[in-house]
Design an enzyme around this catalytic site. Structure first.
Site, short mmCIF file in Angstrom:
data_model
loop_
_atom_site.label_atom_id
_atom_site.label_comp_id
_atom_site.label_asym_id
_atom_site.label_seq_id
_atom_site.Cartn_x
_atom_site.Cartn_y
_atom_site.Cartn_z
N TYR A 28 13.47 37.74 -49.60
CA TYR A 28 14.36 36.64 -49.98
C TYR A 28 14.16 36.08 -51.39
O TYR A 28 15.03 35.36 -51.88
CB TYR A 28 14.26 35.49 -48.96
CG TYR A 28 14.95 35.84 -47.67
CD1 TYR A 28 16.30 35.57 -47.50
CD2 TYR A 28 14.27 36.46 -46.63
CE1 TYR A 28 16.96 35.91 -46.33
CE2 TYR A 28 14.91 36.81 -45.46
CZ TYR A 28 16.26 36.53 -45.32
OH TYR A 28 16.91 36.87 -44.16
N GLY A 30 14.55 36.20 -54.96
CA GLY A 30 15.37 36.97 -55.88
C GLY A 30 16.80 36.94 -55.39
O GLY A 30 17.17 36.13 -54.55
N GLY A 32 20.03 37.53 -53.39
CA GLY A 32 20.36 37.90 -52.01
C GLY A 32 19.21 37.65 -51.06
O GLY A 32 18.33 36.84 -51.32
N HIS A 48 14.98 28.08 -49.24
CA HIS A 48 15.70 27.70 -50.46
C HIS A 48 17.11 28.28 -50.46
O HIS A 48 18.08 27.58 -50.79
CB HIS A 48 14.92 28.19 -51.69
CG HIS A 48 15.49 27.76 -52.98
ND1 HIS A 48 16.12 28.63 -53.84
CD2 HIS A 48 15.54 26.53 -53.58
CE1 HIS A 48 16.53 27.96 -54.90
NE2 HIS A 48 16.19 26.70 -54.77
N ASP A 92 15.46 22.60 -54.89
CA ASP A 92 14.57 23.27 -55.84
C ASP A 92 13.15 22.71 -55.78
O ASP A 92 12.17 23.47 -55.82
CB ASP A 92 15.12 23.17 -57.26
CG ASP A 92 16.34 24.06 -57.49
OD1 ASP A 92 16.71 24.82 -56.58
OD2 ASP A 92 16.92 23.99 -58.59
#
Length: 118
Positions: A28, A30, A32, A48, A92
């Site tokens: 996960y 990166g 996609g 995230h 974030d």
């Protein structure tokens, strides 16, 4: 905004690991994501991704949203802003703190996604 996210990561982990190490990690971290996260750090990335999905459902554009934050010695904090700015900043910051507290396993960097992420 990916540049701000990178700055938040560096603030939360106090510069201990460069941001690019998180851009091709597990299933996960990166672009996609699919399958089962390989470890706690990868779960941070899935959470995230899910948070950004919730932001989009609220009509926000998380990859384009600019927000304000402050980097304190204890880590980053979101500053004033619109509802979307605050939501994306919170996504974030939660991820940045999650990255900082999760172990990094070099074996999960640049993995074969087609084999390991089913």
């Amino acid at each position: 905004n990916l540049i701000q996210f990178s700055e938040l990561i560096q603030c939360a982990n106090k510069g201990k690991r460069a941001t690019y190490y998180y851009m091709d990690y597990g299933c996960y971290c990166g672009k996609g994501g699919s399958g089962t996260p390989v470890d706690d750090l990868d779960r941070c990335c899935k959470t995230h991704d899910d948070c950004y999905g919730q932001a989009e459902k609220k009509g926000c554009f998380p990859f384009l949203t600019l927000y304000n934050f402050i980097c304190f010695p204890g880590g980053p904090t979101c500053d004033r802003g619109t509802t979307c700015q605050r939501f994306v900043c919170d996504c974030d910051i939660q991820a940045a703190f999650c990255f900082a507290r999760s172990p990094y396993n070099n074996k999960n960097y640049n993995i074969n996604i087609s084999k390991r992420c089913k």
